[in-house]
Every structure is written in C-alpha cells, then in structure tokens.
Design an enzyme around this catalytic site. Structure first.
Site, PDB file in Angstrom:
ATOM      1  N   ASP A   1       0.857  -1.186   0.000  1.00  0.00           N
ATOM      2  CA  ASP A   1       0.000   0.000   0.000  1.00  0.00           C
ATOM      3  C   ASP A   1       0.904   1.250   0.000  1.00  0.00           C
ATOM      4  O   ASP A   1       1.839   1.322  -0.784  1.00  0.00           O
ATOM      5  CB  ASP A   1      -0.962  -0.046   1.199  1.00  0.00           C
ATOM      6  CG  ASP A   1      -2.105   0.947   1.090  1.00  0.00           C
ATOM      7  OD1 ASP A   1      -3.112   0.639   0.439  1.00  0.00           O
ATOM      8  OD2 ASP A   1      -1.978   2.048   1.657  1.00  0.00           O
TER       9      ASP A   1
ATOM     10  N   TYR B   1      -2.925  11.166   0.765  1.00  0.00           N
ATOM     11  CA  TYR B   1      -3.463  10.994  -0.583  1.00  0.00           C
ATOM     12  C   TYR B   1      -3.415  12.311  -1.357  1.00  0.00           C
ATOM     13  O   TYR B   1      -3.195  12.325  -2.567  1.00  0.00           O
ATOM     14  CB  TYR B   1      -4.902  10.476  -0.521  1.00  0.00           C
ATOM     15  CG  TYR B   1      -5.019   9.024  -0.120  1.00  0.00           C
ATOM     16  CD1 TYR B   1      -5.309   8.048  -1.065  1.00  0.00           C
ATOM     17  CD2 TYR B   1      -4.838   8.625   1.199  1.00  0.00           C
ATOM     18  CE1 TYR B   1      -5.425   6.721  -0.709  1.00  0.00           C
ATOM     19  CE2 TYR B   1      -4.945   7.294   1.571  1.00  0.00           C
ATOM     20  CZ  TYR B   1      -5.238   6.350   0.607  1.00  0.00           C
ATOM     21  OH  TYR B   1      -5.337   5.023   0.974  1.00  0.00           O
TER      22      TYR B   1
ATOM     23  N   HIS C   1      -4.766  -7.835   1.157  1.00  0.00           N
ATOM     24  CA  HIS C   1      -4.040  -6.568   1.109  1.00  0.00           C
ATOM     25  C   HIS C   1      -3.195  -6.335   2.358  1.00  0.00           C
ATOM     26  O   HIS C   1      -2.134  -5.723   2.288  1.00  0.00           O
ATOM     27  CB  HIS C   1      -5.057  -5.441   0.936  1.00  0.00           C
ATOM     28  CG  HIS C   1      -4.458  -4.100   0.700  1.00  0.00           C
ATOM     29  ND1 HIS C   1      -3.707  -3.800  -0.411  1.00  0.00           N
ATOM     30  CD2 HIS C   1      -4.499  -2.948   1.445  1.00  0.00           C
ATOM     31  CE1 HIS C   1      -3.314  -2.533  -0.359  1.00  0.00           C
ATOM     32  NE2 HIS C   1      -3.779  -1.996   0.750  1.00  0.00           N
TER      33      HIS C   1
END
Length: 380
Positions: free
Chosen positions: A179, A306, A357
């Site tokens: 990630d 982000y 994940h």
C-alpha cells in the site's frame, strides 16, 4: 538535539476512552441500506454490532500493553516527531529491516511478525535469516506527528526513513512495504542510498502498458478486470482523501462510528475472507486499528497523504534488487512479465494462495517466509 532518540510509551488518558464510549452511546444512526450486500457500504446491522462491542466489550488497554511491551521511540526528523518500534535481534548476522505500513494500516499490522523476524530460532527456524526490525508510523498516522505544512509526500517520507536508519547506526539495510508502504519503499529504492541493498513489495507498483492488451493471459485479463472494478466501484475513498481530506476529516474526527465504518469497510473488501472481515481478522484486531486512528485523531492527517502524493502509485524503474510477493486477494495482481519490464533486478517473485491486502496482519507466517526467502538472496 535533533538527532536524539527518545524512548516512548503509549498512554491514552482514561478521559479519552470515556469520551469514546459516550460518543458511541449517543450516535445518530442512518436508515438501513436498500440492498442485501455491501454494495452501498457497511450494512447497518453489521456496524451496529461492531460498535456495540467497541463500546462494551473491547479493551484498548490490552492493545496498549502489547505496544508498550515492545521498544518504542520517537526522533525528530525535519521538525516532525516520528514514532517507531525498534526491536534488535540477538543474532550477530541479523539484517536491518524497515517495514512501512499503509492506509488504513498502522504499526499494529506487523505485531505478529516481529518475533519470528527477530528471533527465528524461537519460532522453529534456527537457520533462517534474522532481522533487526524498525517499524515507523507514517507522518500523520498513529503516534507520529501530524505535518503542519505541505510537502510530506512519499519521497520526503522515504528520505526520512533513510535518515532514521542512518541515525540508528545501520550501514546496511533492506526495506519492505505494501500500500503506501510500497510507495515509500519504492521511493527508497529510487533514491538508492548506498546502505539499502534491496527491497520487498507485497503490492508492487506495476501496471500494463498499451501493447500488453493485445495478448493478455487469462490471469492478466482477470487482473485488468479487478483494476476496472476498483476504479469503478472501490476507489471513492481515495478520490475523496486525495481531493478533500480536510472536509472528510471533520466527520472522522467527530464520530467514532464514522471512523469505524471508514476503515471496517476496507477490512471487509481487501482481506482474504469468505464474505466477512472477521474470517481474516478478529474484531479485536480490527478495533485495535480503528481505535488507534480514533484515539490519535488521525482521520484527516492520514487522509492528507493521498492529497500530498496523488500520483505516487505509478510504475517506476528500480535498479536495486527487488522481491515481490503477490497474496491471493490483493487489490490487483500484476504479472511477472509486467514487473520484469521495470524491475531490472527482480530476484524473487511468488504468487500465494492465501492472504489479502494486509499481508502481515492476515498471514504472518507466509509473510515471514516470503521475507526470509527474498532477503536471503540479497544478503548472501
């Protein structure tokens, strides 16, 4: 003074825990979804059950004690206090390793792998590679400071991690991540500091190019389908966090139920499960992570990464040795031929039949085996 490394202990005030329970008891709930699945988000009954347990059955002090049983520290890098776990192996041949989490992750997702990595003999593998393990909290996450100015994107974080490893006295190290951790680890490899001998990724930043679509293998075609599904049905969180993290942050900072739903949905969607997140992780494990975000008020500051690094998830050529492990239910599963195009020294590639994940969190044994196999090829 800036190079000081200070011992750290977690100490969440009782007032904060009381406030959490008070807020949970006074939540205003929406009406139920109009579908029988998760396609509109976390189902009402499922979230009410989780939050009822959070309010009445969950024990944060257990998580806090587990953290405080480990050596934790802070150090100031570029005017930001960075929190990290640092566990040294007793083995003289141990290889320094920095592990980087992502969103909605934290240092907690690596707790189950610290012992096997630092003391393999105690876990039945006396001849396996041992590691000195360093696990920092990303800026704006957990117990690291929240950036007060712009600029803390993945490249700056990678530089900070390189500084951290030098500050700890490691003249040779390896790095690992998935990630955001994959983006930071990729940035470390791109910086190519002389101390870093290689990296491992469990979410490689590898994508098809136009010419690939003419002769996709069945596995690659499935990967392309998963990528399209993610873009069409599962990426709204990233668009929002990447464009309006501050607006989102007001709700996440004020409502523990909102913070729980925001993270719990991703545990359900991204783990290797049979329809429920609890198939892969326990309620306590998920609430440990959710509580960490809530108690450190990290909803806005974690989302802001982000905004800082909206274009971080792009293919980058890496010339250092690279190892890749593709877990079964990763968000997407790129092919080896795509990876070989940009990883010029791909020394390890394995596609596993389990895990999702949150690889270290879900499948700690497989995760450790992958790191041992990968980094043995770099350390020899």
């Amino acid at each position: 003074m800036t190079a000081a490394i200070t011992p750290f202990r977690v100490a969440i005030p009782q007032e904060a825990l009381d406030d959490l329970r008070h807020r949970l008891s006074r939540n205003r709930w929406p009406e139920a979804q109009t579908v029988a699945d998760w396609s509109q988000g976390v189902p009402l009954g499922t979230l009410r059950d989780l939050c009822a347990y959070w309010a009445a059955g969950y024990d944060w002090q257990r998580c806090e004690a587990a953290l405080n049983a480990l050596p934790q520290f802070t150090t100031l890098i570029d005017d930001l206090s960075i929190h990290f776990i640092h566990v040294r192996s007793s083995r003289p041949d141990a290889l320094p390793l920095i592990l980087t989490h992502g969103w909605p992750g934290s240092v907690l997702e690596f707790m189950k792998v610290i012992g096997p990595l630092t003391d393999p003999a105690a876990y039945g593998a006396p001849d396996a590679q041992a590691f000195h393990v360093v696990i920092p909290s990303l800026p704006g996450y957990g117990f690291s400071d929240k950036p007060r100015t712009t600029g803390w994107g993945v490249e700056k974080i990678a530089d900070a991690w390189i500084q951290l490893m030098r500050r700890l006295g490691y003249a040779r190290f390896v790095a690992q991540g998935g990630d955001w951790g994959a983006a930071v680890t990729t940035a470390i490899a791109m910086a190519a500091p002389p101390e870093c001998i290689g990296v491992h990724l469990n979410m490689p930043l590898v994508f098809p190019v136009e010419s690939d679509f003419a002769d996709l293998t069945p596995a690659e075609a499935k990967t392309v389908e998963r990528m399209k599904y993610y873009q069409d049905h599962d990426s709204a969180y990233a668009k929002l966090q990447g464009t309006r993290p501050q607006t989102l942050g007001y709700g996440l900072s004020d409502s523990p139920v909102g913070q729980a739903a925001w993270i719990y949905e991703k545990f359900q969607a991204w783990t290797d499960n049979r329809g429920a997140a609890e198939d892969a992780l326990t309620r306590d494990e998920m609430l440990d992570v959710i509580s960490l975000y809530w108690l450190t008020n990290s909803g806005a500051s974690s989302a802001r990464l982000y905004w800082e690094s909206a274009n971080a998830f792009q293919a980058r050529q890496l010339d250092l040795p690279v190892g890749v492990s593709i877990f079964a239910e990763e968000i997407f599963r790129p092919s080896r031929r795509w990876a070989e195009r940009i990883y010029t020294r791909l020394v390890h590639w394995n596609e596993l039949d389990a895990g999702g994940h949150f690889a270290a969190f879900e499948q700690p044994t497989l995760f450790v085996q992958e790191l041992r196999a990968c980094f043995k090829l770099m350390a020899d």
